[in-house]
Scaffold this motif. Structure first.
Motif, mmCIF file in Angstrom:
data_model
loop_
_atom_site.group_PDB
_atom_site.id
_atom_site.type_symbol
_atom_site.label_atom_id
_atom_site.label_comp_id
_atom_site.label_asym_id
_atom_site.label_seq_id
_atom_site.Cartn_x
_atom_site.Cartn_y
_atom_site.Cartn_z
ATOM 1 N N VAL A 58 29.248 31.702 25.676
ATOM 2 C CA VAL A 58 29.891 32.927 25.352
ATOM 3 C C VAL A 58 31.331 32.759 26.431
ATOM 4 O O VAL A 58 31.031 32.315 27.578
ATOM 5 C CB VAL A 58 29.128 34.005 25.921
ATOM 6 N N ARG A 59 32.419 33.181 25.814
ATOM 7 C CA ARG A 59 33.487 33.206 26.876
ATOM 8 C C ARG A 59 34.130 34.725 26.544
ATOM 9 O O ARG A 59 34.354 35.419 25.298
ATOM 10 C CB ARG A 59 34.577 32.396 26.062
ATOM 11 N N LEU A 60 34.477 35.357 27.795
ATOM 12 C CA LEU A 60 34.874 36.800 27.778
ATOM 13 C C LEU A 60 36.418 36.645 27.751
ATOM 14 O O LEU A 60 37.155 35.971 28.383
ATOM 15 C CB LEU A 60 34.436 37.623 28.695
ATOM 16 N N ILE A 61 37.257 37.573 27.042
ATOM 17 C CA ILE A 61 38.768 37.557 27.213
ATOM 18 C C ILE A 61 38.814 39.087 27.245
ATOM 19 O O ILE A 61 38.612 39.949 26.537
ATOM 20 C CB ILE A 61 39.362 37.264 25.805
ATOM 21 N N LEU A 62 39.201 39.457 28.656
ATOM 22 C CA LEU A 62 39.573 40.912 29.046
ATOM 23 C C LEU A 62 40.780 41.223 29.200
ATOM 24 O O LEU A 62 41.428 40.713 29.866
ATOM 25 C CB LEU A 62 38.246 41.166 30.296
ATOM 26 N N THR A 68 47.532 44.015 36.687
ATOM 27 C CA THR A 68 47.364 42.986 37.292
ATOM 28 C C THR A 68 47.715 41.693 36.701
ATOM 29 O O THR A 68 47.595 41.650 35.548
ATOM 30 C CB THR A 68 45.718 42.950 37.739
ATOM 31 N N SER A 69 47.969 40.643 37.346
ATOM 32 C CA SER A 69 48.207 39.494 36.778
ATOM 33 C C SER A 69 47.040 38.709 36.107
ATOM 34 O O SER A 69 46.144 39.119 36.707
ATOM 35 C CB SER A 69 49.158 38.273 37.823
ATOM 36 N N SER A 70 47.286 37.935 35.272
ATOM 37 C CA SER A 70 46.217 37.233 34.484
ATOM 38 C C SER A 70 45.499 36.182 35.443
ATOM 39 O O SER A 70 46.175 35.601 36.557
ATOM 40 C CB SER A 70 46.650 36.677 33.263
ATOM 41 N N LYS A 71 44.199 36.009 35.223
ATOM 42 C CA LYS A 71 43.444 34.928 35.999
ATOM 43 C C LYS A 71 42.448 34.545 35.171
ATOM 44 O O LYS A 71 42.155 35.073 34.023
ATOM 45 C CB LYS A 71 42.891 35.599 37.280
ATOM 46 N N TYR A 78 41.230 36.764 32.064
ATOM 47 C CA TYR A 78 41.657 38.187 32.204
ATOM 48 C C TYR A 78 43.153 38.173 31.901
ATOM 49 O O TYR A 78 43.982 37.327 32.153
ATOM 50 C CB TYR A 78 41.738 38.465 33.706
ATOM 51 N N VAL A 79 43.471 39.049 30.733
ATOM 52 C CA VAL A 79 44.849 39.221 30.223
ATOM 53 C C VAL A 79 45.639 40.442 30.534
ATOM 54 O O VAL A 79 45.065 41.528 30.362
ATOM 55 C CB VAL A 79 44.804 38.916 28.844
#
Length: 169
Positions: A58-62, A68-71, A78-79
């Protein structure tokens, strides 16, 4: 004006959509991307943990609700709003990261019509896409129509029920 340009761009991208979905039984699914808001991360992480316990990668794309900047942190991307250009597309390394991996299923847990979420769904190379119906956009292979606002936990339960009931031919 910007929303009109984004809507046109999305409709154009949808017209160039892939040929057809690949219906996979839940037991056949090996990789899953889950798209959601960072404010729902705890509930989404619990869902991901349950899927991982069943042998799924599983990969989360939030999507960050604030600027806030992506990380990237492990299996979480995080986008932020800053990752999108004026035309509503993601560019650079993040685009490559999201669009290059082939996953079996993409689950979109974002209930409202968000152009950023739609851009990520269109960028995804998932074989099968599940999400909440967005009026005017045929984004998913399996749409869930909501008549009222629903809590994230109840939405996850609905999606779990439906993806487990899919039978391939």
């Amino acid at each position: 004006m910007k929303r009109l340009l984004l809507a046109r761009k999305i409709k154009k991208a949808l017209s160039q959509k892939r040929d057809s979905a690949e219906f996979l039984e839940f037991d056949e699914v090996k990789t899953i991307d889950i798209l959601g808001f960072d404010t729902d991360e705890d509930q989404i992480q619990a869902f991901a943990k349950e899927l991982k316990s069943k042998g799924k990668k599983v990969r989360l794309i939030l999507l960050a609700k604030n600027n806030t900047s992506s990380k990237e942190s492990g299996d979480v991307i995080y986008v932020s709003k800053k990752d999108f250009n004026f035309t509503g597309t993601i560019s650079g390394e993040l685009k490559q990261q999201i669009g290059s991996s082939q996953t079996d299923v993409l689950i979109d847990l974002i209930p409202a019509c968000s152009y950023r979420a739609i851009a990520i769904v269109l960028l995804s190379n998932a074989r099968f896409r599940v999400g909440i119906h967005k009026e005017g956009y045929n984004l998913y292979d399996f749409d869930i129509i909501l008549n009222e606002k629903i809590e994230i936990d109840a939405l996850i339960d609905k999606i779990k029920f439906y993806i487990r009931s899919i039978k391939s031919k």
